[in-house]
Design an enzyme around this catalytic site. Structure first.
Site, PDB file in Angstrom:
ATOM      1  N   ARG A 148      20.788   3.405  -6.897  1.00  0.00           N
ATOM      2  CA  ARG A 148      19.659   4.298  -7.164  1.00  0.00           C
ATOM      3  C   ARG A 148      20.039   5.763  -6.992  1.00  0.00           C
ATOM      4  NH1 ARG A 148      15.578   6.745  -3.803  1.00  0.00           N
ATOM      5  NH2 ARG A 148      16.549   5.782  -1.982  1.00  0.00           N
ATOM      6  N   ARG A 183      25.029   8.376  -3.703  1.00  0.00           N
ATOM      7  CA  ARG A 183      25.009   7.841  -2.340  1.00  0.00           C
ATOM      8  C   ARG A 183      26.085   6.800  -2.073  1.00  0.00           C
ATOM      9  NH1 ARG A 183      18.466   7.393  -1.295  1.00  0.00           N
ATOM     10  NH2 ARG A 183      18.144   9.629  -0.991  1.00  0.00           N
ATOM     11  N   SER A 241       0.810  -1.219   0.000  1.00  0.00           N
ATOM     12  CA  SER A 241       0.000   0.000   0.000  1.00  0.00           C
ATOM     13  C   SER A 241       0.838   1.262   0.000  1.00  0.00           C
ATOM     14  CB  SER A 241      -0.939  -0.006   1.212  1.00  0.00           C
ATOM     15  OG  SER A 241      -0.199  -0.037   2.424  1.00  0.00           O
ATOM     16  N   HIS A 253      22.126   4.208   3.004  1.00  0.00           N
ATOM     17  CA  HIS A 253      22.010   5.665   3.047  1.00  0.00           C
ATOM     18  C   HIS A 253      23.169   6.218   3.867  1.00  0.00           C
ATOM     19  CE1 HIS A 253      20.467   9.706   3.492  1.00  0.00           C
ATOM     20  NE2 HIS A 253      19.507   9.408   2.628  1.00  0.00           N
ATOM     21  N   GLU A 284      19.461  17.033  -4.655  1.00  0.00           N
ATOM     22  CA  GLU A 284      19.986  15.957  -3.820  1.00  0.00           C
ATOM     23  C   GLU A 284      21.192  15.348  -4.519  1.00  0.00           C
ATOM     24  OE1 GLU A 284      16.959  13.182  -2.742  1.00  0.00           O
ATOM     25  OE2 GLU A 284      15.797  14.645  -1.606  1.00  0.00           O
ATOM     26  N   HIS A 336      19.283   0.953   3.278  1.00  0.00           N
ATOM     27  CA  HIS A 336      18.225   1.900   2.921  1.00  0.00           C
ATOM     28  C   HIS A 336      17.331   1.423   1.786  1.00  0.00           C
ATOM     29  CE1 HIS A 336      16.186   5.692   2.497  1.00  0.00           C
ATOM     30  NE2 HIS A 336      16.665   5.911   1.292  1.00  0.00           N
TER      31      HIS A 336
END
Length: 599
Positions: free
Chosen positions: A403, A307, A35, A258, A138, A368
């Site tokens: 990512r 990252r 969800s 992360h 970012e 992460h």
């Protein structure tokens, strides 16, 4: 086996989790498991096209990973920005393993998908005078293209909007339900899922939802590590289900850590507070105990490097200084900016006795995001007909080996819309030659007597692991397959994981007993399977690439390893790990059946 009416009976694979036979059943055209942004978007789009949809979620509708997303959603919405520039940044971050077709799909369809999300009710931060969406930067992005809401509560706002829309649409939901296994018809096509509903009500205990299309949107698997930003429900259930169903998973070795997670002490376990990359995007500095900005000189973007580079930089500095953490210094923001732009992070830090207005924040990397997952094509189809996957549980090829920040919400949104389009087109008989077969109608579906996997009291088969195995698995993975890996550490992790299974299997053979079926034992068993796959792939990939860092193989090796690793699970529980011929994904094809031999 055939149902008495002549229709094929729905069965779970031989590798299915031990559980009681379903005590109840319901029907839908589409069952969506999860969800978050991906799952609820699929549900809304399919329902809008007239499909009967059931959403199954492990906790409450708004308790998934999406609500924890602080930074935002990346899309080329700003003046001067283009999808092509977004594509370039994504390809660089993915370290040579992105599927360019998937990335191009993401960045070109992304802006309109965000606008449709806004039309659904999501409210992003905007300029008070112009009404234009405020955008920030970012790590890895060369432009301001991150839309945010509530300063640092983007995921919570997206979740709120989608949950409200689902409730207004009257979509059937089953909350507090752990999905167990995929049901298939006689042709091997997805025919629904078995699940266990926690609590008492109209539907409780083990049951089944029969549907012609099954969509996995179960989120991540961060709970295989001791420290993670993922919520407690992120136990890799979707990946484990897909493996047991015979689907291929890919690139599970690429787990993003992360860089800046609030350090709560050496004994802290489970979900840790995230300090968003957006804090660095607004100008915070990474420093050591002496105040030295150690990321300078390591990358042109310094603290805003991708990252994996920042996580490695922090880890190296920690090793050099013999420290357990570094610091993120944003004291120069001042109280007003902290309160306006990052209220959630400010409150989390203060709740743990740290005031970022007056002192640097202690940070360290933590698990992460899974860049790999259940392998899909550009329409979210897996290698099992009728089974789809989107969001973090999927491997679309967008993220490659690492990512790019804030691409995850966008990926969930874009590919969820594509899945819904594919399912509804198939239901209308419009699927192309390479598309899935039309989902079965209610009259064509199997009757209510589904078979699950081994009965909870039956001897033989795979055992369930005791609930305490969860913590042993997390310890094994943190020390053997974390930010720093080597052949030695991974081999040790593989051996220890095998012992965990062997001890449970020996007890089953000796006493005819396994751990009692239940949520905690099912979760521990799922975590163990996913951990085995991650370690096997990490051992096979003998290079450093993206967020897979091998200390004993520190160089990137494009000649040998610019390719993907595909993993399937055999009926005997053995893993089949194989490599693609290039960085391109082969088209998904139906995997070997359970009766076919393994190489």
């Amino acid at each position: 086996m055939t149902h008495p009416t002549g229709r094929p009976e729905a069965v779970a694979p031989a590798t299915a989790l031990r559980a009681a036979a379903p005590g109840w059943a319901t029907e839908a055209d589409v069952v969506v498991v999860g969800s978050g942004v991906a799952g609820l978007t699929v549900a809304l789009r399919c329902a809008a096209a007239g499909a009967r949809v059931t959403v199954v979620t492990k906790a409450r509708l708004d308790d998934g990973s999406t609500r924890w997303a602080q930074g935002g959603i990346a899309a080329a919405l700003g003046e001067g920005d283009t999808p092509e520039q977004h594509l370039d940044d994504t390809l660089v971050a993915g370290a040579g393993l992105c599927d360019e077709r998937a990335v191009r799909t993401l960045v070109t369809e992304g802006p309109d998908a965000v606008r449709r999300l806004i039309a659904t009710g999501a409210r992003f931060d905007a300029d008070d005078d112009t009404g234009e969406i405020l955008l920030t930067r970012e790590g890895g992005h060369h432009r301001r293209r991150i839309a945010h809401a509530g300063g640092d509560a983007t995921g919570a706002e997206i979740s709120r909007a989608l949950v409200e829309a689902v409730r207004e649409a009257g979509i059937d939901t089953v909350e507090n339900a752990l999905v167990l296994d995929l049901l298939k018809d006689g042709s091997g096509r997805a025919a629904g899922v078995t699940l266990h509903v926690m609590g008492e009500g109209r539907r409780d205990g083990v049951g089944a939802v029969r549907a012609g299309a099954v969509v996995l949107a179960t989120g991540g698997m961060g709970q295989i590590f001791s420290a993670t930003t993922n919520p407690a429900v992120s136990t890799g259930d979707g990946v484990a289900l897909a493996l047991r169903a015979g689907a291929e998973v890919s690139d599970l070795e690429f787990v993003q850590f992360h860089p800046t997670v609030l350090w709560l002490g050496p004994e802290a376990e489970g979900q840790q507070p995230l300090v968003s990359e957006a804090v660095r995007g607004e100008g915070a500095h990474l420093v050591d105990a002496d105040g030295v900005r150690f990321m300078r000189g390591q990358h042109e973007l310094a603290e805003l490097a991708p990252r994996d580079i920042v996580a490695k930089g922090i880890t190296r500095r920690m090793q050099e200084r013999g420290a357990e953490h570094m610091y993120l210094d944003a004291r120069h923001f001042g109280a007003r900016m902290w309160e306006r732009r990052f209220p959630t992070i400010l409150a989390a830090c203060r709740a743990h006795g740290i005031d970022p207005v007056t002192e640097p924040i202690p940070v360290a990397p933590a698990a992460h995001y899974a860049s790999g997952g259940v392998r899909t094509d550009l329409h979210g189809r897996t290698t099992v007909p009728g089974l789809y996957a989107c969001g973090e549980v999927a491997c679309t090829g967008v993220h490659g080996a690492n990512r790019l920040a804030s691409n995850s919400l966008l990926e969930g949104l874009v590919f969820a819309e594509r899945i819904a389009e594919d399912i509804t087109a198939g239901a209308a008989g419009a699927a192309g030659a390479e598309g899935p077969a039309r989902p079965a109608t209610a009259a064509e579906r199997p009757g209510p007597d589904e078979r699950t996997g081994p009965d909870e009291g039956a001897p033989g088969g795979a055992p369930l692991l005791a609930s305490e195995a969860r913590y042993e698995i997390q310890h094994i993975m943190t020390h053997g397959a974390g930010v720093l890996r080597s052949a030695e550490s991974l081999a040790r992790a593989a051996d220890r994981l095998e012992r965990v299974h062997d001890e449970a299997a020996a007890q089953l053979r000796r006493d005819g007993k396994t751990a009692e079926p239940g949520v905690e034992t099912w979760e521990a068993t799922n975590l163990h399977l996913v951990a085995r796959v991650l370690v096997a792939a990490a051992l096979r990939r003998e290079e450093t690439r993206g967020c897979h860092w091998r200390e004993d193989r520190p160089a990137r090796d494009d000649a040998a390893w610019r390719r993907h690793l595909l993993v399937t699970l055999g009926p005997d529980g053995a893993l089949d790990v194989r490599s693609t011929d290039s960085e391109a994904f082969p088209p998904p094809t139906t995997p070997r059946t359970e009766t076919e031999s393994r190489p």
